[in-house]
Design an enzyme around this catalytic site. Structure first.
Site, mmCIF file in Angstrom:
data_model
loop_
_atom_site.group_PDB
_atom_site.id
_atom_site.type_symbol
_atom_site.label_atom_id
_atom_site.label_comp_id
_atom_site.label_asym_id
_atom_site.label_seq_id
_atom_site.Cartn_x
_atom_site.Cartn_y
_atom_site.Cartn_z
ATOM 1 N N PHE A 186 -4.241 3.521 14.666
ATOM 2 C CA PHE A 186 -4.573 4.535 13.670
ATOM 3 C C PHE A 186 -5.716 3.956 12.845
ATOM 4 C CE2 PHE A 186 -1.382 8.023 13.076
ATOM 5 C CZ PHE A 186 -0.620 7.763 14.191
ATOM 6 N N LYS B 31 -13.484 0.829 15.240
ATOM 7 C CA LYS B 31 -12.192 0.148 15.419
ATOM 8 C C LYS B 31 -11.682 0.311 16.847
ATOM 9 C CE LYS B 31 -10.825 0.302 10.586
ATOM 10 N NZ LYS B 31 -10.101 0.965 9.505
ATOM 11 N N LYS C 249 8.530 -16.957 -10.881
ATOM 12 C CA LYS C 249 7.755 -15.824 -11.402
ATOM 13 C C LYS C 249 6.517 -16.321 -12.157
ATOM 14 C CE LYS C 249 8.165 -11.949 -14.529
ATOM 15 N NZ LYS C 249 8.943 -11.337 -15.600
ATOM 16 N N ASN D 94 0.842 -1.202 0.000
ATOM 17 C CA ASN D 94 0.000 0.000 0.000
ATOM 18 C C ASN D 94 0.874 1.247 0.000
ATOM 19 O OD1 ASN D 94 0.547 0.823 2.836
ATOM 20 N ND2 ASN D 94 -0.328 -1.205 3.220
ATOM 21 N N LYS E 137 -11.223 -3.196 18.709
ATOM 22 C CA LYS E 137 -9.842 -3.615 18.988
ATOM 23 C C LYS E 137 -9.431 -3.300 20.427
ATOM 24 C CE LYS E 137 -8.688 -3.093 14.097
ATOM 25 N NZ LYS E 137 -7.636 -3.216 13.104
HETATM 26 O O1 PMT Z 1 3.136 6.200 6.369
HETATM 27 P P1 PMT Z 1 2.576 7.509 5.892
HETATM 28 O O2 PMT Z 1 2.736 7.699 4.410
HETATM 29 O O3 PMT Z 1 3.107 8.677 6.678
HETATM 30 O O4 PMT Z 1 1.001 7.483 6.135
HETATM 31 C C1 PMT Z 1 0.489 7.462 7.424
HETATM 32 C C2 PMT Z 1 -0.686 6.485 7.556
HETATM 33 C C3 PMT Z 1 -1.839 6.986 6.702
HETATM 34 C C4 PMT Z 1 -0.277 5.093 7.097
HETATM 35 C C5 PMT Z 1 -1.055 6.452 9.060
HETATM 36 O O5 PMT Z 1 -1.358 7.737 9.509
HETATM 37 C C6 PMT Z 1 -2.241 5.536 9.319
HETATM 38 O O6 PMT Z 1 -3.394 5.926 9.229
HETATM 39 N N1 PMT Z 1 -1.939 4.250 9.662
HETATM 40 C C7 PMT Z 1 -2.905 3.174 9.804
HETATM 41 C C8 PMT Z 1 -3.207 2.575 8.460
HETATM 42 C C9 PMT Z 1 -4.159 1.390 8.554
HETATM 43 O O7 PMT Z 1 -3.765 0.295 8.262
HETATM 44 O O8 PMT Z 1 -5.322 1.670 9.028
HETATM 45 P P2 PMT Z 1 -6.511 0.532 9.199
HETATM 46 O O9 PMT Z 1 -7.682 1.354 9.462
HETATM 47 O O10 PMT Z 1 -6.499 -0.391 8.045
HETATM 48 O O11 PMT Z 1 -6.071 -0.267 10.482
HETATM 49 C C10 PMT Z 1 -6.473 0.116 11.788
HETATM 50 C C11 PMT Z 1 -5.396 -0.206 12.780
HETATM 51 O O12 PMT Z 1 -5.212 -1.615 12.876
HETATM 52 C C12 PMT Z 1 -4.034 0.375 12.443
HETATM 53 O O13 PMT Z 1 -3.447 0.830 13.634
HETATM 54 C C13 PMT Z 1 -3.260 -0.800 11.865
HETATM 55 O O14 PMT Z 1 -1.864 -0.707 12.140
HETATM 56 C C14 PMT Z 1 -3.882 -1.973 12.613
HETATM 57 N N2 PMT Z 1 -3.904 -3.220 11.828
HETATM 58 C C15 PMT Z 1 -4.605 -3.288 10.673
HETATM 59 C C16 PMT Z 1 -4.662 -4.469 9.991
HETATM 60 C C17 PMT Z 1 -3.986 -5.600 10.478
HETATM 61 N N3 PMT Z 1 -4.011 -6.751 9.842
HETATM 62 N N4 PMT Z 1 -3.288 -5.509 11.633
HETATM 63 C C18 PMT Z 1 -3.237 -4.337 12.314
HETATM 64 O O15 PMT Z 1 -2.594 -4.256 13.368
#
Ligand code: PMT
Length: 404
Positions: free
Chosen positions: A320, A334, A285, A206, A338
């Site tokens: 986040f 979330k 591949k 991503n 979580k």
């Molecule tokens: O890296 P940059 O370019 O500076 O951008 C910053 C950012 C946009 C990546 C950052 O600010 C941000 O929002 N990070 C969280 C991105 C994300 O995966 O969000 P989510 O809504 O999909 O996940 C929610 C939370 O669960 C996040 O804290 C994520 O780390 C966590 N997660 C998600 C999926 C997973 N399988 N395991 C997790 O732990």
């Protein structure tokens, strides 16, 4: 660094030319910079260079017209920080032995501001026991000494003796100017994307650049926390001072985070973890064929949700949420699902916030239902603001006592 008074002392080594870049970077950070040079430094770089870069008159001569009668006393007392870069073996010797025979050495004798010394010299000179002893004397007196870098030196020998790169000196200066209010906190930050391989040459990932998570790690280190940064692949250098753990896949990130969680007070999950991975990874591949290709994906573990559920982690858990719609509703869901203490809601549909940008604007939601919104700020500023809130949660939880 905005408005902070920094004196840069330049002494007579070839690395004096790098001090020009240092001054430029400090001015870019909006510090108010005064430069003081030894006579030998002025043989390497003209004072006019520093005058143009700092916008202030350069102090070279104790008796010259540019120095006010009391500048040698007041400068180091009114400054927030004095940086000596480069610091030659001779100048380090003078500092260690209380010699004040020119403007800079005299000013340092009277200075009350914190002092950062950045040695740069020939490798053998640096290794000389006298120089090492003098550096120890300075450290014992509370002076911060940066390790020189290793590599090819201007004298054409190889080894330790290079002036640290100016951005590293700025980073160290920022640390010295920051409050040490997170001392004792052990924080783990995740950052960047994860990559989920399809075959030896392709993967799913991503847009996360790592900037937001790295900013949190950097700010926490500056403020005295002990920081582990678990990061997916990014193009940015790990911040100074953090324990850097590179990972690639969600599984690797999960294993690393879970191994460290029991020794951690705060976990901040800024990483954009891939929710899905290819069901299988081809050994070779995948060849292009005549028909469309369908990929089978399966769910990755949700690291944050697992941390929120288990006994493995009883500290402060911060997530986040990257959203393109229903920002608050989705982030709140979330936060609850979580079992988080705090979630940082990021509208990633904006051009000036979220992925890849240097700025961010977020909404912060707390477990008890409170919500706070930030204006558009630099990611470093957002990081400091988040850490201010995390500090309150951490202190409320009494984690300092529990973990020590
Ligand atoms: O890296 P940059 O370019 O500076 O951008 C910053 C950012 C946009 C990546 C950052 O600010 C941000 O929002 N990070 C969280 C991105 C994300 O995966 O969000 P989510 O809504 O999909 O996940 C929610 C939370 O669960 C996040 O804290 C994520 O780390 C966590 N997660 C998600 C999926 C997973 N399988 N395991 C997790 O732990």
């Amino acid at each position: 660094m905005k408005g902070k008074g920094i004196v840069v002392g330049v002494t007579g080594g070839i690395a004096a030319y790098k001090a020009a870049e240092l001054v430029r970077l400090l001015v870019r950070e909006e510090a108010v910079v005064r430069v003081a040079m030894t006579a030998n430094a002025a043989r390497f770089v003209a004072p006019l260079t520093f005058e143009a870069l700092s916008g202030n008159r350069v102090l070279c001569d104790m008796w010259g017209p540019e120095a006010g009668a009391m500048d040698h006393i007041s400068l180091g007392q009114e400054a927030d920080l004095v940086i000596v870069a480069p610091a030659t073996a001779n100048f380090i010797g003078k500092m260690a032995n209380g010699i004040g025979d020119d403007f800079l050495s005299t000013m340092l004798l009277a200075a009350t501001a914190p002092v950062l010394v950045c040695p740069a010299m020939n490798v053998k000179m640096y290794g000389n026991p006298v120089v090492q002893k003098n550096l120890e004397v300075l450290k014992d007196r509370g002076v911060t000494v940066m390790e020189p870098g290793e590599g090819q030196l201007a004298c054409r020998s190889e080894g330790k003796g290079r002036l640290p790169d100016p951005p590293e000196i700025v980073e160290e200066a920022q640390r010295l100017l920051s409050p040490r209010d997170l001392q004792g906190m052990r924080i783990l930050v995740t950052a960047g994307p994860t990559v989920e391989p399809l075959d030896p040459v392709r993967y799913i990932t991503n847009r996360s650049s790592g900037k937001m998570g790295y900013a949190v790690a950097r700010a926490a280190w500056r403020r005295g926390a002990s920081v582990v940064l678990v990061s997916g692949p990014t193009c940015i250098a790990p911040p100074r001072g953090v324990d850097f753990k590179p990972v690639r896949t969600a599984f690797e990130m999960r294993d690393t985070v879970f191994a460290l969680a029991p020794r951690t007070h705060v976990i901040v999950k800024a990483a954009a973890v891939a929710d899905y991975r290819p069901k299988s990874t081809a050994d070779q591949k995948i060849k292009k064929g005549p028909r469309a290709l369908t990929l089978d994906l399966e769910k990755n573990p949700d690291i944050l949700a697992e941390l929120g559920k288990t006994d493995t982690f009883s500290g402060i858990l911060v997530g986040f949420a990257a959203e393109t719609e229903e920002l608050l509703g989705n982030a709140e869901a979330k936060l609850k699902a979580k079992n988080l203490d705090m979630i940082v809601a990021n509208d990633v549909s904006r051009k000036d916030a979220g992925f890849e940008t240097d700025t961010n604007a977020v909404k912060i939601l707390f477990r008890e239902g409170r919500m706070e919104e930030t204006p558009l700020l630099g990611k470093d500023q957002v990081a400091d603001l988040l850490l201010d809130r995390i500090k309150v949660l951490w202190e409320d939880r009494g984690e300092r006592r529990r973990g020590d």
